[in-house]
Scaffold this active site. Structure first.
Site, PDB file in Angstrom:
ATOM      1  N   ASP A  34       8.507  -6.929  -6.808  1.00 28.82           N
ATOM      2  CA  ASP A  34       7.716  -7.530  -5.738  1.00 28.82           C
ATOM      3  C   ASP A  34       7.256  -8.884  -6.245  1.00 28.82           C
ATOM      4  OD1 ASP A  34       5.791  -8.366  -3.870  1.00 28.82           O
ATOM      5  OD2 ASP A  34       5.335  -6.297  -3.321  1.00 28.82           O
TER       6      ASP A  34
ATOM      7  N   HIS B 267      13.283   8.897  12.152  1.00 29.25           N
ATOM      8  CA  HIS B 267      12.107   8.014  12.129  1.00 29.25           C
ATOM      9  C   HIS B 267      10.816   8.838  12.220  1.00 29.25           C
ATOM     10  CE1 HIS B 267      10.715   3.654  13.106  1.00 29.25           C
ATOM     11  NE2 HIS B 267       9.806   4.299  12.385  1.00 29.25           N
ATOM     12  N   LEU B 268      10.596   9.628  11.170  1.00 30.48           N
ATOM     13  CA  LEU B 268       9.442  10.536  11.142  1.00 30.48           C
ATOM     14  C   LEU B 268       8.271  10.016  10.313  1.00 30.48           C
ATOM     15  CD1 LEU B 268      11.287  13.967  10.659  1.00 30.48           C
ATOM     16  CD2 LEU B 268      10.557  12.885  12.796  1.00 30.48           C
TER      17      LEU B 268
ATOM     18  N   ASP C 193      15.303   7.341   6.852  1.00 23.32           N
ATOM     19  CA  ASP C 193      14.477   7.732   8.003  1.00 23.32           C
ATOM     20  C   ASP C 193      14.514   6.700   9.123  1.00 23.32           C
ATOM     21  OD1 ASP C 193      12.426   9.430   9.297  1.00 23.32           O
ATOM     22  OD2 ASP C 193      11.100   7.722   8.940  1.00 23.32           O
TER      23      ASP C 193
ATOM     24  N   ARG D  48       0.808  -1.217   0.000  1.00 30.80           N
ATOM     25  CA  ARG D  48       0.000   0.000   0.000  1.00 30.80           C
ATOM     26  C   ARG D  48       0.846   1.275   0.000  1.00 30.80           C
ATOM     27  NH1 ARG D  48      -5.242  -0.556   3.786  1.00 30.80           N
ATOM     28  NH2 ARG D  48      -3.960  -1.802   5.145  1.00 30.80           N
ATOM     29  N   ILE D  49       1.927   1.280   0.792  1.00 31.70           N
ATOM     30  CA  ILE D  49       2.770   2.469   0.807  1.00 31.70           C
ATOM     31  C   ILE D  49       3.517   2.598  -0.510  1.00 31.70           C
ATOM     32  CG2 ILE D  49       4.721   3.607   1.931  1.00 31.70           C
ATOM     33  CD1 ILE D  49       3.771   2.361   4.574  1.00 31.70           C
TER      34      ILE D  49
ATOM     35  N   GLU E 142      17.985   2.144  16.908  1.00 29.27           N
ATOM     36  CA  GLU E 142      17.452   3.477  17.169  1.00 29.27           C
ATOM     37  C   GLU E 142      17.380   3.724  18.674  1.00 29.27           C
ATOM     38  OE1 GLU E 142      13.754   3.982  15.082  1.00 29.27           O
ATOM     39  OE2 GLU E 142      14.695   3.785  13.114  1.00 29.27           O
TER      40      GLU E 142
ATOM     41  N   ARG F 149      11.779   0.192   7.105  1.00 26.84           N
ATOM     42  CA  ARG F 149      12.251  -0.507   8.295  1.00 26.84           C
ATOM     43  C   ARG F 149      13.768  -0.367   8.382  1.00 26.84           C
ATOM     44  NH1 ARG F 149       7.511  -0.624   8.702  1.00 26.84           N
ATOM     45  NH2 ARG F 149       6.102  -2.340   9.196  1.00 26.84           N
TER      46      ARG F 149
ATOM     47  N   ALA G 219       5.657   8.323  10.771  1.00 28.60           N
ATOM     48  CA  ALA G 219       4.303   8.482  11.320  1.00 28.60           C
ATOM     49  C   ALA G 219       4.133   9.798  12.070  1.00 28.60           C
ATOM     50  CB  ALA G 219       3.989   7.321  12.254  1.00 28.60           C
TER      51      ALA G 219
END
Length: 531
Positions: A173, A281-282, A258, A153-154, A263, A234, A284
């Site tokens: 994919d 890690h932005l 990101d 979806r992303i 982390e 990820r 969301a």
């Protein structure tokens, strides 16, 4: 006398819209989830607890929560929730798996634009008092090729947005059909072809043993020296040391990152490279994503405490499920993961069959669980009982559930049969047996067998002849891999045989190929079911 309202504990600050979505039917309390003493005290009589990322809901917290029925994480990740411990305690865990997909896609696009026009570096230069227009010449996106690794979806959202800039999109994919790619206006390629053709490469894969380090030294060497790499999915999908080396050697032009293997990370070597854009890690981190997450989990809490089906439950489906059906839920999900490992390609049709005594009950949850397992290791987004059918539909996969009360060899058997794009069909069968409800794999394709469904399995198909089992044992032993169990099935003497081995660890790199060569196997698959 009025019955007391269920207690919902907010362990972190959540939006007013979250509280509003909970409604008036609960007693809302608050605590500081980062204060361990306060959390253990206040969770004791809570029916539900809502958290973000700062509150640790582990075995100790679950043991202190005498009335807890549901843990709700207002976000996507679940690193701060001990899901197995919650499951063992009978506590449902829910999150908000789709709350950040638009935010993550937009951040990916932001990284692409920032790299193309060198926006962060130009900003830093100007604000430091320098006017260096010629130092920040960029590139247009129009007519450039975007390579999308992982067309979930992303990945699809990124594709849609970047095509508006006039970009040509190619994708890798193995689990997406050509028909689905055609709907998105995307050309499917091999990974190597994508790496060689693309000007910008963005990865949107789940983090599994197979995808960790998916972009490493060999992959960077295949890329254009003018290519840019983006990872907002990820941490660990990109080998960070190899990325630094590729940037230093000029093998690629730059990177937008990101997420990181560890982390927080604040001083990785490639941070100082002039053509690198990094963010903490932005994916969301938008007001909209945070609000969507809070509202989504509030709705899930309402459903859970009402005893209804909870679409975004991670460990159980919720609702009224017959006790005889419950043992099959986890079995069906694990069988789905075995099926995916075997099929190794884009699936066009899936049939789930439930046979035996349980077939006269409502077994819809077993179909959902099977789909959840099938997609779990091949899409980047979290897969739940509600979005698994949506994912299947989006990929053009026809799904059917059938039941029969006839089961000759076992009380109950769940089977998953699927057809891949070239017409090949794969079937896996499993059962739960004994007082300990042990999960067993009892068949693959036309081969009957019976072996515990452990975390690490190896499947080989080869021409049946003397010495093969010894060869397999020797190779595994030489490589330090212990065999916990083994079953061999065959159709007839002298025909092909199928061996399933339960091993204690993941196979070392290259061992699968060595096993195939030594045995002449025409099919070899490693199945990793460890969470």
């Amino acid at each position: 006398m009025t019955a007391p309202k269920p207690v919902v504990l907010l362990a972190e600050e959540l939006s007013p819209a979250t509280v509003e979505a909970l409604g008036p039917d609960f007693e809302i309390r608050t605590t500081d989830g980062a204060d361990r003493t306060a959390l253990l005290r206040d969770i004791a009589d809570a029916d539900a607890v809502l958290v973000r990322s700062a509150t640790q809901i582990d075995a100790e917290a679950l043991a202190a929560a005498r009335s807890l029925k549901v843990v709700a994480r207002a976000g996507v990740g679940l690193d701060n929730v001990d899901v197995p411990a919650a499951t063992a305690a009978g506590v449902m865990v829910v999150n908000a798996p789709t709350s950040n997909i638009i935010s993550a896609a937009e951040l990916t696009c932001g990284h692409i634009l920032s790299l193309a026009r060198r926006i962060p570096a130009a900003h830093a230069s100007l604000t430091s008092g320098q006017w260096k227009r010629s130092s920040f010449t960029g590139v247009e996106l129009n007519e450039k090729t975007l390579g999308v690794i992982g067309l979930g979806r992303i990945g699809a959202l990124v594709t849609e947005r970047m095509k508006a800039f006039g970009m040509k999109v190619v994708a890798f994919d193995p689990h997406v059909t050509a028909a689905r790619a055609g709907q998105l206006g995307v050309t499917l390629t091999s990974l190597d072809e994508l790496l060689e053709q693309s000007d910008f490469i963005t990865i949107h894969m789940p983090k599994t043993p197979e995808t960790v380090g998916m972009l490493g030294e060999a992959q960077f060497k295949r890329m254009k020296p003018t290519a840019y790499v983006i990872n907002v999915a990820r941490g660990g999908l990109i080998d960070e040391a190899a990325l630094h080396a590729a940037l230093e050697a000029g093998e690629i032009a730059g990177a937008g990152i990101d997420v990181f293997a560890k982390e927080p990370s604040t001083d990785l070597p490639f941070f100082g490279h002039p053509n690198t854009v990094v963010t903490p890690h932005l994916g969301a981190s938008t007001d909209e994503a945070q609000e969507k997450a809070g509202i989504a989990v509030a709705r899930s809490v309402r459903l859970a405490l009402a005893g209804e089906l909870v679409p975004d439950a991670v460990n159980v489906a919720g609702g009224v499920i017959h006790e005889d059906v419950r043992p099959g839920i986890d079995l069906a999900e694990r069988l789905g993961r075995v099926f995916t490992a075997l099929a190794h390609g884009s699936v066009t049709q899936i049939d789930v069959e439930v046979a035996g005594e349980v077939a006269d009950k409502d077994v819809t949850v077993l179909e959902l669980s099977a789909l959840k397992g099938i997609f779990r290791d091949i899409v980047s987004e979290h897969v739940s009982y509600v979005n698994a059918p949506v994912i299947a539909e989006g990929r053009g996969i026809d799904v059917r559930l059938s039941t029969t009360t006839k089961s000759e060899d076992y009380r109950n058997v769940t089977s998953i049969t699927g057809t891949v794009q070239d017409g090949t069909r794969y079937t896996v069968r499993g059962t739960v047996s004994g007082p300990k409800l042990q999960q067993k794999l009892v068949g693959i394709n036309e081969y009957d067998l019976e072996i515990a469904l452990t975390d690490h399995l190896v499947v080989l198909r080869y021409a049946d002849r003397p010495g093969i089992i010894g060869t397999i044992g020797r190779l595994l032993g030489e490589n330090g891999v212990n065999i916990g169990g083994m079953q061999v099935g065959r159709r007839a003497e002298g025909d092909s045989a199928l061996a399933v081995l339960a091993v204690d660890t993941v196979l070392p790199e290259g061992l699968g190929a060595a096993l195939a060569e030594a045995t002449g196997a025409d099919l070899i698959r490693e199945v990793n079911l460890q969470d």
